[in-house]
Motif scaffolding. Structure first.
Motif, PDB file in Angstrom:
ATOM      1  N   GLU A 114      69.205 -52.740  13.263  1.00 40.69           N
ATOM      2  CA  GLU A 114      67.874 -52.930  12.669  1.00 40.69           C
ATOM      3  C   GLU A 114      66.919 -53.570  13.657  1.00 40.69           C
ATOM      4  OE1 GLU A 114      66.518 -51.992   9.882  1.00 40.69           O
ATOM      5  OE2 GLU A 114      68.354 -51.123   9.072  1.00 40.69           O
ATOM      6  N   THR A 115      65.651 -53.236  13.531  1.00 40.55           N
ATOM      7  CA  THR A 115      64.615 -53.916  14.299  1.00 40.55           C
ATOM      8  C   THR A 115      63.846 -54.818  13.350  1.00 40.55           C
ATOM      9  OG1 THR A 115      64.423 -52.074  15.853  1.00 40.55           O
ATOM     10  CG2 THR A 115      62.589 -53.627  15.774  1.00 40.55           C
ATOM     11  N   ILE A 116      63.748 -56.077  13.722  1.00 39.15           N
ATOM     12  CA  ILE A 116      63.055 -57.086  12.935  1.00 39.15           C
ATOM     13  C   ILE A 116      61.794 -57.480  13.689  1.00 39.15           C
ATOM     14  CG2 ILE A 116      63.229 -59.376  11.861  1.00 39.15           C
ATOM     15  CD1 ILE A 116      65.435 -57.375  10.923  1.00 39.15           C
ATOM     16  N   TYR A 117      60.655 -57.426  12.998  1.00 38.24           N
ATOM     17  CA  TYR A 117      59.389 -57.822  13.621  1.00 38.24           C
ATOM     18  C   TYR A 117      58.961 -59.182  13.105  1.00 38.24           C
ATOM     19  CZ  TYR A 117      58.978 -53.140  15.391  1.00 38.24           C
ATOM     20  OH  TYR A 117      59.207 -51.980  16.069  1.00 38.24           O
ATOM     21  N   MET A 118      58.490 -59.988  14.024  1.00 39.25           N
ATOM     22  CA  MET A 118      57.919 -61.287  13.676  1.00 39.25           C
ATOM     23  C   MET A 118      56.495 -61.325  14.212  1.00 39.25           C
ATOM     24  SD  MET A 118      60.907 -64.037  14.446  1.00 39.25           S
ATOM     25  CE  MET A 118      62.145 -64.355  13.220  1.00 39.25           C
ATOM     26  N   MET A 119      55.602 -61.752  13.382  1.00 39.94           N
ATOM     27  CA  MET A 119      54.222 -61.919  13.830  1.00 39.94           C
ATOM     28  C   MET A 119      54.139 -63.185  14.674  1.00 39.94           C
ATOM     29  SD  MET A 119      52.727 -59.306  12.654  1.00 39.94           S
ATOM     30  CE  MET A 119      51.099 -59.733  13.198  1.00 39.94           C
ATOM     31  N   THR A 120      53.541 -63.068  15.828  1.00 34.05           N
ATOM     32  CA  THR A 120      53.350 -64.221  16.695  1.00 34.05           C
ATOM     33  C   THR A 120      52.393 -65.210  16.028  1.00 34.05           C
ATOM     34  OG1 THR A 120      53.643 -62.794  18.606  1.00 34.05           O
ATOM     35  CG2 THR A 120      52.624 -64.909  19.006  1.00 34.05           C
ATOM     36  N   ASN A 121      52.644 -66.468  16.234  1.00 37.86           N
ATOM     37  CA  ASN A 121      51.757 -67.514  15.752  1.00 37.86           C
ATOM     38  C   ASN A 121      50.324 -67.192  16.198  1.00 37.86           C
ATOM     39  OD1 ASN A 121      50.192 -70.030  16.007  1.00 37.86           O
ATOM     40  ND2 ASN A 121      52.116 -71.066  15.493  1.00 37.86           N
ATOM     41  N   ASN A 122      49.358 -67.371  15.307  1.00 35.97           N
ATOM     42  CA  ASN A 122      47.960 -67.053  15.627  1.00 35.97           C
ATOM     43  C   ASN A 122      47.461 -67.757  16.886  1.00 35.97           C
ATOM     44  OD1 ASN A 122      47.703 -65.350  13.449  1.00 35.97           O
ATOM     45  ND2 ASN A 122      46.792 -66.890  12.124  1.00 35.97           N
ATOM     46  N   ASN A 123      48.001 -68.934  17.175  1.00 37.60           N
ATOM     47  CA  ASN A 123      47.582 -69.664  18.378  1.00 37.60           C
ATOM     48  C   ASN A 123      47.912 -68.907  19.665  1.00 37.60           C
ATOM     49  OD1 ASN A 123      46.707 -71.805  16.800  1.00 37.60           O
ATOM     50  ND2 ASN A 123      48.682 -72.859  16.914  1.00 37.60           N
ATOM     51  N   TYR A 124      48.882 -67.970  19.584  1.00 42.83           N
ATOM     52  CA  TYR A 124      49.340 -67.274  20.780  1.00 42.83           C
ATOM     53  C   TYR A 124      49.101 -65.768  20.719  1.00 42.83           C
ATOM     54  CZ  TYR A 124      51.894 -71.679  20.807  1.00 42.83           C
ATOM     55  OH  TYR A 124      52.226 -73.001  20.741  1.00 42.83           O
ATOM     56  N   SER A 125      48.405 -65.292  19.714  1.00 41.31           N
ATOM     57  CA  SER A 125      48.279 -63.845  19.504  1.00 41.31           C
ATOM     58  C   SER A 125      47.475 -63.135  20.593  1.00 41.31           C
ATOM     59  CB  SER A 125      47.674 -63.560  18.127  1.00 41.31           C
ATOM     60  OG  SER A 125      46.375 -64.087  18.047  1.00 41.31           O
ATOM     61  N   PHE A 126      46.701 -63.852  21.352  1.00 42.16           N
ATOM     62  CA  PHE A 126      45.877 -63.244  22.414  1.00 42.16           C
ATOM     63  C   PHE A 126      46.581 -63.259  23.769  1.00 42.16           C
ATOM     64  CE2 PHE A 126      45.150 -67.730  22.513  1.00 42.16           C
ATOM     65  CZ  PHE A 126      45.053 -68.040  23.859  1.00 42.16           C
ATOM     66  N   ILE A 127      47.742 -63.894  23.859  1.00 43.26           N
ATOM     67  CA  ILE A 127      48.415 -64.103  25.139  1.00 43.26           C
ATOM     68  C   ILE A 127      49.267 -62.888  25.502  1.00 43.26           C
ATOM     69  CG2 ILE A 127      50.076 -65.526  26.407  1.00 43.26           C
ATOM     70  CD1 ILE A 127      49.459 -67.783  24.442  1.00 43.26           C
ATOM     71  N   SER A 128      49.157 -62.474  26.744  1.00 43.13           N
ATOM     72  CA  SER A 128      50.096 -61.506  27.313  1.00 43.13           C
ATOM     73  C   SER A 128      50.465 -62.004  28.706  1.00 43.13           C
ATOM     74  CB  SER A 128      49.470 -60.116  27.395  1.00 43.13           C
ATOM     75  OG  SER A 128      48.506 -60.074  28.428  1.00 43.13           O
ATOM     76  N   SER A 129      51.617 -61.599  29.171  1.00 44.97           N
ATOM     77  CA  SER A 129      52.035 -61.996  30.521  1.00 44.97           C
ATOM     78  C   SER A 129      51.032 -61.524  31.570  1.00 44.97           C
ATOM     79  CB  SER A 129      53.427 -61.432  30.827  1.00 44.97           C
ATOM     80  OG  SER A 129      54.382 -62.024  29.987  1.00 44.97           O
ATOM     81  N   SER A 130      50.475 -60.340  31.366  1.00 44.66           N
ATOM     82  CA  SER A 130      49.497 -59.804  32.328  1.00 44.66           C
ATOM     83  C   SER A 130      48.258 -60.679  32.417  1.00 44.66           C
ATOM     84  CB  SER A 130      49.085 -58.389  31.926  1.00 44.66           C
ATOM     85  OG  SER A 130      50.196 -57.534  31.946  1.00 44.66           O
ATOM     86  N   ILE A 131      47.759 -61.103  31.275  1.00 43.94           N
ATOM     87  CA  ILE A 131      46.572 -61.966  31.253  1.00 43.94           C
ATOM     88  C   ILE A 131      46.885 -63.316  31.898  1.00 43.94           C
ATOM     89  CG2 ILE A 131      45.001 -63.252  29.736  1.00 43.94           C
ATOM     90  CD1 ILE A 131      45.060 -60.799  27.858  1.00 43.94           C
ATOM     91  N   VAL A 132      48.060 -63.855  31.585  1.00 42.49           N
ATOM     92  CA  VAL A 132      48.462 -65.138  32.162  1.00 42.49           C
ATOM     93  C   VAL A 132      48.510 -65.046  33.684  1.00 42.49           C
ATOM     94  CG1 VAL A 132      50.394 -66.753  32.400  1.00 42.49           C
ATOM     95  CG2 VAL A 132      49.699 -65.970  30.125  1.00 42.49           C
ATOM     96  N   LYS A 133      49.092 -63.979  34.209  1.00 46.30           N
ATOM     97  CA  LYS A 133      49.166 -63.815  35.666  1.00 46.30           C
ATOM     98  C   LYS A 133      47.775 -63.705  36.287  1.00 46.30           C
ATOM     99  CE  LYS A 133      52.177 -60.461  35.285  1.00 46.30           C
ATOM    100  NZ  LYS A 133      53.198 -59.403  35.472  1.00 46.30           N
ATOM    101  N   GLU A 134      46.895 -62.984  35.625  1.00 45.50           N
ATOM    102  CA  GLU A 134      45.533 -62.812  36.147  1.00 45.50           C
ATOM    103  C   GLU A 134      44.797 -64.150  36.199  1.00 45.50           C
ATOM    104  OE1 GLU A 134      42.478 -60.335  37.723  1.00 45.50           O
ATOM    105  OE2 GLU A 134      44.604 -59.984  37.400  1.00 45.50           O
ATOM    106  N   VAL A 135      44.908 -64.924  35.136  1.00 48.90           N
ATOM    107  CA  VAL A 135      44.239 -66.232  35.098  1.00 48.90           C
ATOM    108  C   VAL A 135      44.849 -67.165  36.146  1.00 48.90           C
ATOM    109  CG1 VAL A 135      43.814 -68.276  33.660  1.00 48.90           C
ATOM    110  CG2 VAL A 135      43.522 -65.982  32.685  1.00 48.90           C
ATOM    111  N   ALA A 136      46.178 -67.168  36.230  1.00 47.29           N
ATOM    112  CA  ALA A 136      46.855 -68.038  37.201  1.00 47.29           C
ATOM    113  C   ALA A 136      46.503 -67.653  38.633  1.00 47.29           C
ATOM    114  CB  ALA A 136      48.364 -67.972  36.997  1.00 47.29           C
ATOM    115  N   LYS A 137      46.371 -66.379  38.889  1.00 47.13           N
ATOM    116  CA  LYS A 137      46.045 -65.889  40.233  1.00 47.13           C
ATOM    117  C   LYS A 137      44.751 -66.495  40.758  1.00 47.13           C
ATOM    118  CE  LYS A 137      45.156 -61.472  42.545  1.00 47.13           C
ATOM    119  NZ  LYS A 137      45.151 -60.010  42.343  1.00 47.13           N
ATOM    120  N   TYR A 138      43.800 -66.704  39.847  1.00 44.86           N
ATOM    121  CA  TYR A 138      42.498 -67.242  40.246  1.00 44.86           C
ATOM    122  C   TYR A 138      42.353 -68.729  39.931  1.00 44.86           C
ATOM    123  CZ  TYR A 138      41.423 -62.432  41.200  1.00 44.86           C
ATOM    124  OH  TYR A 138      41.465 -61.161  41.717  1.00 44.86           O
TER     125      TYR A 138
END
Length: 161
Positions: A114-138
């Protein structure tokens, strides 16, 4: 019988959004395997070994979490570790179509997992690893979206370049 689940991803790097899902899943299942995807067609910022080390460090407070690399079909990894479930996080509606396709294929490969989906906490719903890397890069502020250990590793990576 142990309830074993797999939480797959590239985790390049792991974020508080990922940790939210992992911590919540660790309360539902007896064992959670964090499976770090080794994708040969895509070069990550961190090597698979570095990602495993990073995840082990930030999940060490969770006694039922194990971290492994995998290459190939997720269903085969589930068979290897005896998992009956796959845990995935959903950030927004935009994630749903892709996740539905993955789930449908995984169900076709093995209808007992089975695949179980969990909704990410609203505080983190905008976060992706790609965005984090881009922000950290600069040099942007990332301490609110990744654990301190991960922020330090990102800083080291980008300062070394």
């Amino acid at each position: 019988m142990k309830r074993i689940a797999v939480c797959p991803g590239s985790f390049d790097p792991i974020t508080y959004g990922h940790l939210d899902i992992i911590e919540r899943a660790s309360k539902v299942f007896d064992e959670i395997y964090i499976s770090v995807l080794r994708n040969s067609s895509k070069e990550g910022l961190f090597t698979p070994d570095e990602r495993v080390d990073m995840i082990e460090e930030v999940t060490k407070h969770l006694g039922n979490v194990k971290v492994r690399q995998f290459n190939g079909l997720l269903i085969e990894f589930c068979h290897q570790v005896g998992a009956g479930a796959i845990v995935r996080g959903l950030r927004a509606v935009s994630d749903f179509e892709y996740e539905m396709q993955l789930t449908s294929m995984n169900r076709k490969l093995d209808s007992d997992i089975e695949t179980i989906y969990m909704m990410t906490n609203n505080n983190y719903s905008f976060i992706s690893s790609s965005i984090v890397k881009e922000v950290a890069k600069y040099g942007g502020k990332i301490e609110d979206v990744v654990p301190p250990h991960v922020a330090n590793l990102l800083e080291e990576k980008f300062n070394a370049r």
